[in-house]
Design a protein around this motif. Structure first.
Motif, PDB file in Angstrom:
ATOM      1  N   GLU A 708      68.622  62.081  22.358  1.00  0.00           N
ATOM      2  CA  GLU A 708      69.336  63.100  23.125  1.00  0.00           C
ATOM      3  C   GLU A 708      69.030  64.463  22.517  1.00  0.00           C
ATOM      4  O   GLU A 708      69.241  64.665  21.315  1.00  0.00           O
ATOM      5  CB  GLU A 708      70.844  62.844  23.118  1.00  0.00           C
ATOM      6  N   ILE A 709      68.510  65.367  23.353  1.00  0.00           N
ATOM      7  CA  ILE A 709      68.137  66.704  22.888  1.00  0.00           C
ATOM      8  C   ILE A 709      69.039  67.718  23.577  1.00  0.00           C
ATOM      9  O   ILE A 709      69.133  67.750  24.809  1.00  0.00           O
ATOM     10  CB  ILE A 709      66.655  67.012  23.180  1.00  0.00           C
ATOM     11  N   ARG A 710      69.679  68.547  22.782  1.00  0.00           N
ATOM     12  CA  ARG A 710      70.542  69.613  23.289  1.00  0.00           C
ATOM     13  C   ARG A 710      70.057  70.951  22.750  1.00  0.00           C
ATOM     14  O   ARG A 710      69.773  71.079  21.556  1.00  0.00           O
ATOM     15  CB  ARG A 710      71.997  69.396  22.867  1.00  0.00           C
ATOM     16  N   GLN A 711      70.008  71.942  23.648  1.00  0.00           N
ATOM     17  CA  GLN A 711      69.687  73.295  23.200  1.00  0.00           C
ATOM     18  C   GLN A 711      70.957  73.952  22.682  1.00  0.00           C
ATOM     19  O   GLN A 711      72.024  73.869  23.299  1.00  0.00           O
ATOM     20  CB  GLN A 711      69.091  74.123  24.338  1.00  0.00           C
ATOM     21  N   LEU A 712      70.856  74.624  21.556  1.00  0.00           N
ATOM     22  CA  LEU A 712      72.008  75.276  20.937  1.00  0.00           C
ATOM     23  C   LEU A 712      72.008  76.757  21.293  1.00  0.00           C
ATOM     24  O   LEU A 712      70.976  77.435  21.198  1.00  0.00           O
ATOM     25  CB  LEU A 712      71.961  75.106  19.420  1.00  0.00           C
ATOM     26  N   GLY A 713      73.161  77.267  21.708  1.00  0.00           N
ATOM     27  CA  GLY A 713      73.295  78.671  22.048  1.00  0.00           C
ATOM     28  C   GLY A 713      74.308  79.367  21.178  1.00  0.00           C
ATOM     29  O   GLY A 713      74.876  78.787  20.244  1.00  0.00           O
ATOM     30  N   ARG A 714      74.560  80.616  21.493  1.00  0.00           N
ATOM     31  CA  ARG A 714      75.516  81.394  20.705  1.00  0.00           C
ATOM     32  C   ARG A 714      76.941  80.913  20.907  1.00  0.00           C
ATOM     33  O   ARG A 714      77.781  81.031  20.022  1.00  0.00           O
ATOM     34  CB  ARG A 714      75.434  82.870  21.104  1.00  0.00           C
ATOM     35  N   PHE A 715      77.232  80.403  22.107  1.00  0.00           N
ATOM     36  CA  PHE A 715      78.610  80.062  22.429  1.00  0.00           C
ATOM     37  C   PHE A 715      78.823  78.566  22.640  1.00  0.00           C
ATOM     38  O   PHE A 715      79.946  78.086  22.518  1.00  0.00           O
ATOM     39  CB  PHE A 715      79.045  80.802  23.706  1.00  0.00           C
ATOM     40  N   ALA A 716      77.768  77.850  22.996  1.00  0.00           N
ATOM     41  CA  ALA A 716      77.931  76.434  23.321  1.00  0.00           C
ATOM     42  C   ALA A 716      76.577  75.750  23.214  1.00  0.00           C
ATOM     43  O   ALA A 716      75.546  76.387  22.945  1.00  0.00           O
ATOM     44  CB  ALA A 716      78.508  76.277  24.730  1.00  0.00           C
ATOM     45  N   GLN A 717      76.582  74.450  23.412  1.00  0.00           N
ATOM     46  CA  GLN A 717      75.345  73.691  23.463  1.00  0.00           C
ATOM     47  C   GLN A 717      75.184  73.096  24.853  1.00  0.00           C
ATOM     48  O   GLN A 717      76.154  72.899  25.584  1.00  0.00           O
ATOM     49  CB  GLN A 717      75.329  72.587  22.407  1.00  0.00           C
ATOM     50  N   SER A 718      73.936  72.818  25.203  1.00  0.00           N
ATOM     51  CA  SER A 718      73.652  72.355  26.551  1.00  0.00           C
ATOM     52  C   SER A 718      74.012  70.889  26.715  1.00  0.00           C
ATOM     53  O   SER A 718      74.306  70.180  25.744  1.00  0.00           O
ATOM     54  CB  SER A 718      72.167  72.558  26.861  1.00  0.00           C
ATOM     55  N   ALA A 719      73.962  70.453  27.953  1.00  0.00           N
ATOM     56  CA  ALA A 719      74.052  69.019  28.220  1.00  0.00           C
ATOM     57  C   ALA A 719      72.800  68.345  27.657  1.00  0.00           C
ATOM     58  O   ALA A 719      71.755  68.977  27.495  1.00  0.00           O
ATOM     59  CB  ALA A 719      74.174  68.780  29.721  1.00  0.00           C
ATOM     60  N   PRO A 720      72.861  67.064  27.352  1.00  0.00           N
ATOM     61  CA  PRO A 720      71.716  66.425  26.691  1.00  0.00           C
ATOM     62  C   PRO A 720      70.594  66.074  27.662  1.00  0.00           C
ATOM     63  O   PRO A 720      70.827  65.733  28.816  1.00  0.00           O
ATOM     64  CB  PRO A 720      72.328  65.163  26.095  1.00  0.00           C
ATOM     65  N   LEU A 721      69.370  66.192  27.163  1.00  0.00           N
ATOM     66  CA  LEU A 721      68.217  65.587  27.809  1.00  0.00           C
ATOM     67  C   LEU A 721      68.051  64.212  27.161  1.00  0.00           C
ATOM     68  O   LEU A 721      67.826  64.113  25.950  1.00  0.00           O
ATOM     69  CB  LEU A 721      66.964  66.436  27.596  1.00  0.00           C
ATOM     70  N   VAL A 722      68.189  63.154  27.931  1.00  0.00           N
ATOM     71  CA  VAL A 722      68.172  61.792  27.402  1.00  0.00           C
ATOM     72  C   VAL A 722      66.775  61.202  27.602  1.00  0.00           C
ATOM     73  O   VAL A 722      66.254  61.184  28.723  1.00  0.00           O
ATOM     74  CB  VAL A 722      69.235  60.917  28.087  1.00  0.00           C
ATOM     75  N   LEU A 723      66.178  60.737  26.487  1.00  0.00           N
ATOM     76  CA  LEU A 723      64.844  60.140  26.508  1.00  0.00           C
ATOM     77  C   LEU A 723      64.928  58.709  25.975  1.00  0.00           C
ATOM     78  O   LEU A 723      65.638  58.458  24.981  1.00  0.00           O
ATOM     79  CB  LEU A 723      63.872  60.954  25.654  1.00  0.00           C
ATOM     80  N   PHE A 724      64.220  57.802  26.606  1.00  0.00           N
ATOM     81  CA  PHE A 724      64.189  56.402  26.178  1.00  0.00           C
ATOM     82  C   PHE A 724      62.778  56.053  25.703  1.00  0.00           C
ATOM     83  O   PHE A 724      61.782  56.498  26.298  1.00  0.00           O
ATOM     84  CB  PHE A 724      64.600  55.475  27.324  1.00  0.00           C
ATOM     85  N   LEU A 725      62.730  55.276  24.655  1.00  0.00           N
ATOM     86  CA  LEU A 725      61.440  54.836  24.126  1.00  0.00           C
ATOM     87  C   LEU A 725      60.944  53.668  24.962  1.00  0.00           C
ATOM     88  O   LEU A 725      61.659  52.673  25.135  1.00  0.00           O
ATOM     89  CB  LEU A 725      61.576  54.411  22.663  1.00  0.00           C
ATOM     90  N   PRO A 726      59.739  53.784  25.505  1.00  0.00           N
ATOM     91  CA  PRO A 726      59.238  52.703  26.356  1.00  0.00           C
ATOM     92  C   PRO A 726      59.137  51.382  25.580  1.00  0.00           C
ATOM     93  O   PRO A 726      58.879  51.362  24.382  1.00  0.00           O
ATOM     94  CB  PRO A 726      57.853  53.201  26.783  1.00  0.00           C
TER      95      PRO A 726
END
Length: 726
Positions: A708-726
């Motif tokens: 799960e990858i989330r971008q971090l901002g000054r006020f909050a973090q984003s919703a996650p980008l969910v990646l699965f390993l094939p």
């Protein structure tokens, strides 16, 4: 010019005497050619701007009239300040609004009611009594039980505030002047002294205090009685309506002019009395050149919202004289046409004058009576001089009036102020994403408001705060609001939805959206808000009756992928437009806060309410996209993705998106069978795990691995980008 020319010609022919004759003749020609048009009766003043001069006359109105009135009391302009915006380094805005309270006298006679009210030509009050502008209106009909107005009494003191009994007036309390350029508008009132037509004879009776009696079948819609005496307006009425006056028993009586033939007594001419010879009866005819050949009548036309109208009659070309009558009466066009036709016929026919001496034989002729002369002509007596045995009379020819209304008269076309009801207020609170190239630094909240009828303009807004409501001014321009007719299923966020369409019923049928055929990826593609989701549409079709169909939809705009949900029928719909968005800058809201807004418009019995829970779209980074998770050749783990920005600077090839945050940061979390095994912070859009670390964590033998990858901002973090390993 003719005086000078004929003086020279006369002097050349006849010397000084000829010059004098030529000058006199030339002067008469000049008077006939260059004399100004004559005017009869009172001026039409009922639609003039209302005045407030001391000593100005207040007319007595009969029937239905449109009047400007006279201001009899007013306050100074009241200034109110409303502060909006500010905070977080943003400048605040102070708005000034002005209002006035005033009383306008309408008539010196009691009335039944007041109908429509116009302000600067636009409706301030409709026929149904609905006000189009924020104010309180009280109507006083002028009867003897009329009480003082409480506002005037409180301002002036009870001992200094009369009840104005016998005077009908309207009082405006806190009349808002924003719609009139912060000045007092010019007001006119539709006044009803009664709901029926006014008999002409009644006006004579009231104006003279009962000194004039009689009956008349002629009526009018309304009349304004004004002047220093009643003589001028009554004389104008008598001539305009072809009425006759007679003296009976010392009382002046009026009646309608009869339609010939009329009962008329024959007369016997007398040629001498007491050895004194009289001239034979003679007839004279006034020169036609002294009479007008064109007659115009100006009046108030009921079919044109009581605007001044004109009817015209022309007979022959025997003179250059035109005459105009200004009758302060409300008439229909056909009646006005008939009046002006009869008036011109009277003036041209009654230039025939009969003078002679007669024997009455006990008939006792009076002024106004008709008689038949020795040749069979019918005359009406205008002067009588009685002697011992004979009577000298002067009479004019009786005129045959038509009793048929002219059917070709037309009032003309009226461009009236639309009278549409205000309707009830409806509001929607929308949390906006970041717009433009600047970081707002706080969540953006906007209120969109409209009415259930086309007459809605604005409403007062208040913001809930700790259980209390705080006034924050008024709404913006009317928004385009509706509800969906069809349900809308979900769709993937990054592909155009070609299969679904959306029908929307607008709040009122006056709301207009331009038909469109294009792509939602166009730069000018409109944006709508549908129950929390922002959608761009490519096609729009007007189906009539306030229903529109939208197709070629791009769902989940501004990176709000999680807002793409099934939307049921009757979901709220708003067309996003900067002009109709009222931004709420009075408070700063945080994630999870509830925004409670109330709006109260002119047509609302109770406030319209709406709320929204803040998700901080404008300050929350958008989840990355186009991610991939795979094993490396040496047994390590590699994840890549593409950053997205919450600030959109447009689609530019070869140029990366604007960095909306202070720096590029991502939080990467690894899960094995839904259990977290590690967390890392990286500053590039990729993450790698070496083979040694992978071996140490035994990832090769693990079950399901996801990242799960989330971008971090000054006020909050984003919703996650969910990646699965094939």
């Amino acid at each position: 010019m003719a005086t000078l020319v004929l003086t020279v010609v006369g002097s050349a022919i006849g010397g000084p005497i000829g010059g004098a004759i030529g000058a006199a003749l030339g002067q008469r020609i000049d008077n006939a050619l260059f004399a100004p048009k004559s005017r009869e009766g009172a001026r039409l003043k009922e639609l003039d701007v209302q005045i407030s001069s001391y000593g100005s006359q207040l007319p007595a109105h009969f029937g239905t009239m449109r009047v400007a009135g006279t201001v009899i009391w007013a306050t100074d302009l009241v200034e109110r300040r409303a502060k909006s915006g500010g905070g977080k380094g943003r400048p605040s805005t102070v708005n000034f609004t002005y209002s006035v309270s005033m009383a306008v006298a309408l008539s010196s006679r009691p009335i039944v009611r007041v109908g429509r009210i116009w302000a600067d030509g636009n409706l301030l009050r409709g026929a149904a009594g609905d006000l189009k502008v924020e104010t309180q209106l009280r109507i006083y009909t002028g009867h003897e039980d009329q009480a003082p107005d409480p506002l005037m009494a409180s301002a002036e003191g009870p001992e200094n505030c009369p009840a104005h009994r016998g005077i009908a007036y309207a009082l405006f309390e806190d009349l808002q002047l924003a719609d009139f350029g912060n000045r007092i508008p010019s007001l006119t009132f539709e006044l009803f002294e009664r709901d029926s037509d006014v008999p002409v004879a009644e006006i004579f009776h009231v104006a003279t205090g009962g000194a004039v009696t009689g009956e008349s079948a002629q009526t009018m819609r309304g009349f304004a009685l004004a002047g220093s005496t009643a003589r001028a307006p009554l004389a104008l009425l008598e001539e305009s309506f072809s009425m006759e006056c007679r003296v009976r028993g010392g009382v002046l009586c009026i009646s309608d002019a009869p339609i010939l033939p009329v009962p008329a007594d024959p007369i016997i001419s007398v040629h001498s009395e007491n050895n004194v010879a009289f001239e034979k009866p003679r007839q004279t005819i006034e020169p036609a050149s002294r009479l007008p050949h064109i007659m115009t009548l100006r009046y108030y036309d009921r079919e044109r919202d009581f605007q001044t109208s004109l009817q015209r009659s022309a007979r022959g070309r025997f003179s250059a004289i035109e005459r105009s009558i200004e009758l302060p009466a409300v008439l229909d066009a056909a009646v006005a046409k008939q009046l002006v036709e009869n008036r011109l016929l009277d003036m041209q026919s009654r230039r025939h004058i009969w003078r002679g001496d007669i024997i009455e034989n006990g008939a006792q002729f009076c002024c106004g009576d008709h008689f038949v002369d020795e040749t069979g002509g019918i005359w009406q007596i205008i002067e009588i001089e009685r002697r011992f045995g004979s009577t000298q009379i002067t009479a004019r020819a009786s005129v045959k009036h038509s009793d048929q209304i002219e059917s070709t008269a037309s009032p003309g076309r009226l461009v009236s102020s639309p009278d549409v009801s205000v309707g009830e207020t409806r509001i929607v609170v929308v949390e906006l994403p970041a717009a433009g190239l600047t970081d707002p630094g706080k969540p953006g909240i906007a209120v969109f408001a409209a009415g259930t009828s086309a007459g809605w303009r604005r409403a007062a807004l208040s913001l809930g705060n700790a259980g209390a409501q705080t006034d924050i001014g008024s709404t913006a321009q009317p928004a385009t609001i509706g509800t969906t007719i069809d349900p809308l299923p979900p769709h993937v966020p990054h592909l155009i939805d070609e299969g679904s369409s959306l029908r929307v019923q607008m709040l009122n049928i006056s709301m207009d959206i331009a038909n469109r055929s294009g792509s939602p990826l166009d730069e000018d593609a409109p944006i709508v808000w549908l129950s929390g989701e922002f959608i761009r549409y490519g096609n729009c079709e007007d189906l009539g009756h306030g229903i529109y169909r939208f197709s070629r939809l791009l769902r989940g705009c501004f990176g709000l992928d999680d807002s793409i949900v099934p939307h049921p029928a009757s979901a709220p719909f708003v067309l996003i437009s900067p002009e109709s968005a009222r931004l709420i800058d009075e408070r700063t809201f945080g994630t999870g806060d509830d925004v409670q807004v109330e709006a109260l418009g002119l047509g609302d019995v109770s406030p319209a309410k709406a709320s929204a829970r803040i998700k901080a779209h404008a300050i929350t980074p958008i989840a990355p996209v186009h991610g991939a998770l795979r094993w490396t050749a040496d047994g390590g783990l590699l994840a890549r993705w593409v950053r997205r920005s919450r600030i959109d600077n447009g689609w530019k090839d070869g140029v990366d998106q604007v960095m909306a945050e202070e720096r590029e940061h991502y939080r990467v979390m690894l899960f094995v069978d839904d259990s977290p095994i590690g967390e890392w912070i990286v500053d590039t859009p990729q993450f790698s795990l070496g083979s040694s670390q992978s071996l140490e964590m035994a990832l090769a033998e693990a079950g399901h691995i996801r990242a799960e990858i989330r971008q971090l901002g000054r006020f909050a973090q984003s919703a996650p980008l969910v990646l699965f390993l094939p």
